[in-house]
Design an enzyme around this catalytic site. Structure first.
Site, short mmCIF file in Angstrom:
data_model
loop_
_atom_site.label_atom_id
_atom_site.label_comp_id
_atom_site.label_asym_id
_atom_site.label_seq_id
_atom_site.Cartn_x
_atom_site.Cartn_y
_atom_site.Cartn_z
CG HIS A 122 -1.88 1.14 1.21
ND1 HIS A 122 -3.12 1.06 0.61
CD2 HIS A 122 -1.77 2.41 1.68
CE1 HIS A 122 -3.74 2.22 0.72
NE2 HIS A 122 -2.94 3.07 1.36
CB CYS A 123 2.04 3.36 -2.58
SG CYS A 123 2.93 4.87 -2.92
#
Ligand SMILES: [Zn+2]
Ligand SMILES: [Zn+2]
Length: 287
Positions: A122-123
């Site tokens: 998850h960025c």
């Protein structure tokens, strides 16, 4: 339809994601206009051919960064649009949050609230996960941020050298390297603070993104996701660097670096993956 061409709501779901995307996009825009309106006119007081070439190069880097960022944010990543079997197959899992079976390499993301196909991580920067369908845009986006920061450092260098040699005092150095202290202690004027902050961000950003881009290219070349690299030493999806690149960037992997809208269909469906065993290759384990 190819998953990478489906669009979802572009705004991130969580408050933290919204804030981090807002900060990142604002910084990109501020940095772009800073180079265009502050640095370039200082470097080229006349609108010469070099000035226009510099503007064109900057625009190319900027459009590719923002274009890939928007594509990474807007691509559908979840398993919900895929036809999944109701019976749990070997290697599959059951997600209690989504109440669906999830294929190998798919994992649930608490921030996004979905199971993401071939989930990488998850960025915060894109406010979304990086997975099967948007890995290409993420990788190219961080490459262009790295190149953009390098270019900005090149443009800013003249100004920084000029500024430091003219005002070589400890306060100037402190303000240049830690602009927030310079500003807090009244060592710099707001305009100088802004310029020092932008230059400092570019220098630190370049170092950070070189490491980030290098790491992601390294694991993509080995056919791994960040999740697989961290959680296990398994490299059963390593099909050789050329095929691994196709799995991430699509069949036209050598063209995706040019523009985000260039079509490059991914070879699989995000659900079924070739592995070394199926191809009769020996197992590879990380050391
Ligand atoms: Zn789930
Ligand atoms: Zn996520």
């Amino acid at each position: 339809m190819i998953p990478s061409l489906r669009w979802k709501q572009i705004l991130p779901r969580g408050r933290g994601d919204k804030l981090s995307v807002l900060v990142a996009v604002t910084e990109l825009l501020v940095e772009g206009f800073f180079e265009l309106l502050v640095i370039l006119p200082r470097k080229y007081p006349e609108a010469t051919m070099y000035y226009w070439l510099s503007v064109a190069l900057g625009l190319f880097l900027f459009i590719n960064t923002l274009g890939n960022l928007l594509m990474a944010m807007s691509t559908e990543l979840s398993t919900s649009s895929s036809l999944l079997p109701t019976v749990l197959r070997p290697g599959w899992d059951y997600c209690y949050s989504c109440q669906r079976n999830t294929p190998p390499r798919a994992y649930h993301c608490g921030h996004c609230g979905i199971c993401v196909l071939k989930r990488d991580h998850h960025c915060l920067f894109i406010g979304s996960c990086v997975g099967y369908a948007n890995h290409r845009y993420y990788l190219v986006c961080i490459m262009y941020i790295t190149l953009g920061a390098l270019y900005a450092n090149y443009l800013n260098m003249e100004y920084i050298v000029e500024n430091v040699s003219e005002n070589l005092k400890w306060t100037t150095l402190l303000a240049s390297f830690t602009p927030i202290f310079g500003w807090l202690f009244g060592l710099t004027q707001p305009v100088s603070y802004f310029i020092a902050f932008q230059s400092g961000t570019c220098a630190l950003g370049f170092l950070g993104f070189v490491i980030l881009f290098g790491y992601h290219v390294y694991i993509a070349l080995r056919g791994q996701t960040t999740h697989e690299k961290r959680r296990s030493r398994d490299r059963s999806y390593d099909l050789g660097w050329r095929q691994n690149m196709r799995e991430v960037l699509g069949t036209r992997w050598y063209l995706v670096w040019i523009f985000p809208l260039i079509r490059s269909p991914l070879p699989g469906d995000g659900i079924h993956f070739l592995n070394r065993g199926a191809l009769g290759l020996e197992d590879v384990k990380d050391l």
